[in-house]
Scaffold this motif. Structure first.
Motif, PDB file in Angstrom:
ATOM      1  N   VAL A 194       0.662  -1.164  -0.231  1.00 19.32           N
ATOM      2  CA  VAL A 194       0.145   0.068   0.088  1.00 19.32           C
ATOM      3  C   VAL A 194       0.966   1.278   0.142  1.00 19.32           C
ATOM      4  O   VAL A 194       0.586   2.057  -1.004  1.00 19.32           O
ATOM      5  CB  VAL A 194      -0.990   0.006   1.174  1.00 19.32           C
ATOM      6  CG1 VAL A 194      -1.401   1.305   1.483  1.00 19.32           C
ATOM      7  CG2 VAL A 194      -1.911  -0.962   0.960  1.00 19.32           C
ATOM      8  N   GLN A 195       1.879   1.192   0.768  1.00 17.64           N
ATOM      9  CA  GLN A 195       2.612   2.530   0.974  1.00 17.64           C
ATOM     10  C   GLN A 195       3.721   2.548  -0.269  1.00 17.64           C
ATOM     11  O   GLN A 195       3.942   3.804  -0.705  1.00 17.64           O
ATOM     12  CB  GLN A 195       3.317   2.539   2.364  1.00 17.64           C
ATOM     13  CG  GLN A 195       2.653   2.596   3.565  1.00 17.64           C
ATOM     14  CD  GLN A 195       1.872   3.975   3.431  1.00 17.64           C
ATOM     15  OE1 GLN A 195       1.948   4.897   2.923  1.00 17.64           O
ATOM     16  NE2 GLN A 195       0.840   3.992   4.536  1.00 17.64           N
ATOM     17  N   TYR A 196       4.010   1.178  -0.710  1.00 16.45           N
ATOM     18  CA  TYR A 196       4.884   1.557  -1.950  1.00 16.45           C
ATOM     19  C   TYR A 196       3.957   2.225  -3.186  1.00 16.45           C
ATOM     20  O   TYR A 196       4.197   3.372  -3.925  1.00 16.45           O
ATOM     21  CB  TYR A 196       5.426   0.367  -2.568  1.00 16.45           C
ATOM     22  CG  TYR A 196       6.226   0.312  -3.701  1.00 16.45           C
ATOM     23  CD1 TYR A 196       7.444   0.411  -3.785  1.00 16.45           C
ATOM     24  CD2 TYR A 196       5.438   0.256  -4.937  1.00 16.45           C
ATOM     25  CE1 TYR A 196       8.091   0.651  -4.966  1.00 16.45           C
ATOM     26  CE2 TYR A 196       6.153   0.685  -6.157  1.00 16.45           C
ATOM     27  CZ  TYR A 196       7.595   0.685  -6.214  1.00 16.45           C
ATOM     28  OH  TYR A 196       8.106   0.841  -7.174  1.00 16.45           O
ATOM     29  N   ALA A 197       2.848   1.666  -3.307  1.00 18.26           N
ATOM     30  CA  ALA A 197       2.004   2.154  -4.353  1.00 18.26           C
ATOM     31  C   ALA A 197       1.516   3.578  -4.168  1.00 18.26           C
ATOM     32  O   ALA A 197       1.431   4.310  -5.237  1.00 18.26           O
ATOM     33  CB  ALA A 197       0.700   1.390  -4.471  1.00 18.26           C
ATOM     34  N   ARG A 198       1.286   4.289  -2.991  1.00 13.81           N
ATOM     35  CA  ARG A 198       1.066   5.527  -2.614  1.00 13.81           C
ATOM     36  C   ARG A 198       2.080   6.500  -2.950  1.00 13.81           C
ATOM     37  O   ARG A 198       2.070   7.482  -3.546  1.00 13.81           O
ATOM     38  CB  ARG A 198       0.469   5.580  -1.274  1.00 13.81           C
ATOM     39  CG  ARG A 198       0.105   6.986  -1.086  1.00 13.81           C
ATOM     40  CD  ARG A 198      -0.204   7.159   0.495  1.00 13.81           C
ATOM     41  NE  ARG A 198      -0.215   8.300   1.311  1.00 13.81           N
ATOM     42  CZ  ARG A 198      -1.287   9.033   0.997  1.00 13.81           C
ATOM     43  NH1 ARG A 198      -2.281   8.856   0.325  1.00 13.81           N
ATOM     44  NH2 ARG A 198      -1.289  10.579   1.410  1.00 13.81           N
ATOM     45  N   ASN A 199       3.514   6.084  -2.567  1.00  7.69           N
ATOM     46  CA  ASN A 199       4.598   7.085  -2.477  1.00  7.69           C
ATOM     47  C   ASN A 199       5.807   6.820  -3.335  1.00  7.69           C
ATOM     48  O   ASN A 199       6.492   7.502  -3.610  1.00  7.69           O
ATOM     49  CB  ASN A 199       5.270   6.907  -1.105  1.00  7.69           C
ATOM     50  CG  ASN A 199       4.068   7.505  -0.033  1.00  7.69           C
ATOM     51  OD1 ASN A 199       3.805   8.615  -0.037  1.00  7.69           O
ATOM     52  ND2 ASN A 199       3.809   6.460   1.042  1.00  7.69           N
ATOM     53  N   CYS A 200       5.933   5.509  -3.953  1.00  3.47           N
ATOM     54  CA  CYS A 200       7.118   5.059  -4.715  1.00  3.47           C
ATOM     55  C   CYS A 200       6.840   4.737  -6.033  1.00  3.47           C
ATOM     56  O   CYS A 200       7.560   4.905  -7.082  1.00  3.47           O
ATOM     57  CB  CYS A 200       7.759   3.942  -4.036  1.00  3.47           C
ATOM     58  SG  CYS A 200       7.661   4.001  -2.252  1.00  3.47           S
ATOM     59  N   THR A 201       5.423   4.368  -6.499  1.00  2.53           N
ATOM     60  CA  THR A 201       5.062   3.957  -7.785  1.00  2.53           C
ATOM     61  C   THR A 201       5.363   5.055  -8.971  1.00  2.53           C
ATOM     62  O   THR A 201       5.995   4.577  -9.963  1.00  2.53           O
ATOM     63  CB  THR A 201       3.375   3.510  -7.717  1.00  2.53           C
ATOM     64  OG1 THR A 201       3.387   2.494  -7.133  1.00  2.53           O
ATOM     65  CG2 THR A 201       3.167   3.319  -9.291  1.00  2.53           C
TER      66      THR A 201
END
Ligand code: CA
Length: 730
Positions: free
Chosen positions: A640-647
């Motif tokens: 979730v946090q990858y998708a939100r901040n890193c994608t």
């Protein structure tokens, strides 16, 4: 061919110079010499208003004031286009995203690269004349939604105007590259960026900005071309308390704007969006500046403004008085934007037989992200006609006023709605062209669906990506090859020759995938377009028949240009990977693997036999895989946090695109401390990877590490999926 009216300009400048210098004899040799210097790159309003009269030059971003990208040059024909060869290439200073359209005047080409660097080149040989680097702090790169790109400069009366990614606007001496003035045009404590090309009208530099994915309030500035002082500003959304700003837009909000916004919602703290990040045109007939306005901040209207009102002037085309910035008219393509449906895409003015009894009518045309092609009256903004140019499933059509008839499910909530177009649009920044001889607009069109859902983790007033739409919606923890295949099969790209009167495609050329290049049209009946697969092609304007294709060995997404020197016509394009698509969806759709390339200017002419140097950046050596770790909960949080901040920068599913690091191969994954040092302590800030301490906890950072490592071990499945398609899109 020399500009037709250069002699007149030289004479006028001589007269002014002699008048200012105390009555020197105009025949005096020193006065003559300084006068000739003074007319270098002397782009005047008259020349800009009559660009077709000097077709040897490419005077402005979209060629002419109408931004048709239709050149009257006919030296390259259907008969000899097959003999086009590489005349010269030039290496830009970076491997980051390339979107620049070159300007050519007086034998000099002015072109930009990532990090807002400007290059002046001999347009005949590619020889470097000067380079100007505004020396941007690399840490501002995190504010750029779609890479630190730049689409080009403006030339006017001997000066060059540049928008800098950190919000500066600068004027340079076009001959030397020396800085004349530099003005900060944004609140640099907020995540504003400038990627667009300025335009200059009657001594005013017109420039907007970007940042609506993170949270800013959009506006268009008119700056004094001589000094950089602000002359007028038009805000595109109201101030948080709906009080006047003392700006040109005040009357517009008082009369039509304020009532379209509710009294609560994140717009009051997040700026509301509406950035003017690309298309700005000037209509000489009505002395109007017409510009396209972007999406809302945040995207999700329920969070931005729960009233559900239209939210002017988001996703609108707006016309203002060129002298004062006073509001004239607007047309909103997507009322109450909820999907990043910017209306910043190419605006083109044309004359079509749409008046009473088939009389000529001056119109403005756009194919914005939302998938519909619009024809408006250029004087009044009246909706004349519209139709979808790509499949759309968020609306069933347009009503008589041009308002979309929405599908209720598209107003997404917790349950995702798989929508097309997605936030990258049916058409993005890639410039459209219009050929008046055959009456066709050429749209670089695409299909990139996206599942939209409300993000339960939305934070008001965030400093990072903050759309209110859940980028993890529907993403499985492990990405099986079937998911990749499914996603890739839904991605399409095509060149559409659109008849704006019939509102239908006359012909289309299907490409291998989306994110293909801008378009150049010529009076010889040729259409040029680059593609994501590294090809640059020429098509018959009337039929779409492919006439020529070249391998340019890198992404070719920019708008091509053309010019003539010593009787020879040149066609030029800037190439390179990067910009939004490869950064945001590289692992899904880009050629695999993407070999990094230095950005280039590649210039062709008939009979040339040069070559494009081979790719020259080695692929980064992959570090050994870190052992997998983490609980199910931790991995889910990491996704979730990858998708939100890193994608957006490092690629969906942690599959990078070759431009920014592919984190699966990063040695930082082997150490929790080293990883935290980058994400929390900002240890790589100097190269652009800033701290995320303001939006991520240490636990979340560690969860992202676990997820990235999991994806590294899942790589074989991903690569299998790509290989099974016979090499994917390459
Ligand atoms: Ca946007």
């Amino acid at each position: 061919m020399k500009p037709l009216n250069i002699a007149a300009f030289t004479a006028a400048s001589l007269f002014i110079l002699s008048a200012c210098s105390g009555g020197q004899d105009p025949a005096d040799e020193s006065a003559n010499a300084s006068a000739e210097e003074a007319v270098f790159a002397d782009v005047s309003d008259d020349r800009l208003n009559n660009a077709a009269a000097t077709p040897a030059e490419w005077l402005g971003y979209g060629f002419d004031r109408e931004e048709t990208r239709h050149s009257p040059l006919t030296g390259i024909t259907a008969d000899n286009v097959g003999e086009l060869g590489v005349a010269w290439t030039y290496d830009l200073a970076t491997s980051r995203g390339v979107e620049s359209t070159p300007i050519v005047i007086d034998g000099v080409m002015y072109v930009t690269s990532a990090w807002s660097i400007v290059y002046a080149l001999d347009a005949k040989t590619g020889e470097e004349l000067w380079v100007y680097d505004p020396d941007v702090d690399r840490a501002v790169g995190v504010n750029a939604c779609c890479d630190v790109v730049n689409r080009g400069v403006a030339l006017y009366e001997g000066k060059l105007y540049l928008g800098v990614i950190d919000g500066r606007v600068e004027a340079l001496d076009a001959k030397t590259g020396d800085l004349i003035w530099s003005k900060v045009t944004v609140d640099q404590s907020k995540p504003y960026t400038i990627t667009g090309a300025p335009r200059v009208v009657d001594g005013k530099v017109l420039i907007g900005n970007g940042g609506a994915e993170l949270g800013v309030r959009g506006y268009l500035n008119a700056l004094d071309a001589e000094t950089g002082e602000l002359i007028w500003r038009f805000y595109t959304v109201p101030s948080p308390d709906k009080q006047p700003d003392g700006a040109a837009s005040d009357s517009a909000f008082e009369t039509v704007g304020n009532i379209t916004w509710g009294e609560e919602g994140a717009w009051k703290t997040d700026g509301g969006g509406g950035t003017v990040w690309d298309s700005i045109i000037y209509d000489e007939e009505t002395d109007s500046v017409i510009f396209g306005v972007g999406n809302g901040s945040p995207w999700n209207q329920t969070l931005r403004d729960p009233s559900g009102l239209d939210n002017l002037f988001l996703s609108s085309i707006v016309a203002v008085d060129a002298d004062t910035g006073e509001y004239k008219w607007h047309f909103q393509t997507t009322p109450g934007d909820n999907w990043d449906y910017t209306a910043t895409q190419t605006l083109i003015i044309a004359t079509l037989p749409l008046g009473e009894g088939g009389a000529d009518r001056r119109v403005v045309m756009q194919a914005p992200k939302n998938g519909f092609f619009y024809v408006l009256d250029a004087t009044t903004g009246e909706f004349l006609s519209g139709n979808n140019y790509v499949p759309v499933n968020w609306a069933t059509g347009l009503d008589d006023s041009g308002r979309p008839v929405e599908v209720p499910e598209a107003r997404y909530a917790e349950i995702p709605y798989l929508q097309t177009p997605g936030p990258l649009g049916g058409h993005n920044w890639h410039p459209m062209a219009y050929n008046p001889d055959v009456g066709l607009a050429y749209i670089p069109a695409q299909e990139i669906p996206q599942a939209y859902a409300t993000d339960p983790r939305f934070q008001d007033n965030s400093t990072k990506w903050n759309t209110g739409a859940d980028f993890a919606a529907g993403v499985p923890q492990l990405v099986p090859s079937e998911v990749f295949k499914f996603l890739r099969s839904g991605l399409k790209g095509r060149l559409i020759a659109w008849d704006p009167i019939a509102q239908e495609a006359r012909w289309t050329v299907e490409h291998d995938g989306p994110w293909n290049g801008g378009v150049l049209s010529t009076a010889a009946g040729i259409v040029f377009q680059g593609k994501l697969n590294g090809e640059f092609a020429a098509y018959d304007a009337a039929t779409g028949e492919e006439l020529w294709v070249a391998d340019v060995k890198s992404g070719a997404a920019s708008g091509p240009g053309t010019y003539e020197i010593d009787g020879e016509q040149y066609v030029t394009i800037t190439t390179g990977w990067g910009s939004a698509y490869l950064l945001s969806a590289g692992g899904v759709a880009a050629p695999q693997p993407v070999q990094p390339t230095v950005g280039k200017v590649v210039t062709f002419k008939v009979g040339a036999d040069g070559t494009i140097p081979d790719v020259d950046i080695p692929l980064v050596e992959a570090s050994p895989k870190t052992d997998e770790f983490g609980t199910d909960e931790q991995l889910a949080l990491g996704l979730v946090q990858y998708a939100r901040n890193c994608t957006v920068c490092h690629g969906p599913f942690a599959v990078g695109a070759g431009v920014l690091p592919d984190l699966r191969w990063s040695s930082y994954t082997s150490s929790a401390d080293a990883w935290k040092g980058v994400l929390i302590d900002g240890n790589l800030q100097s190269i652009g990877m800033v701290s995320f301490a303001d939006v991520l906890s240490e636990d979340e950072v560690e969860a992202i590490r676990a997820y990235v490592v999991q994806q590294a071990h899942n790589t074989d499945g991903i690569n299998d999926a790509i290989a099974s398609e016979g090499g994917g899109l390459q």
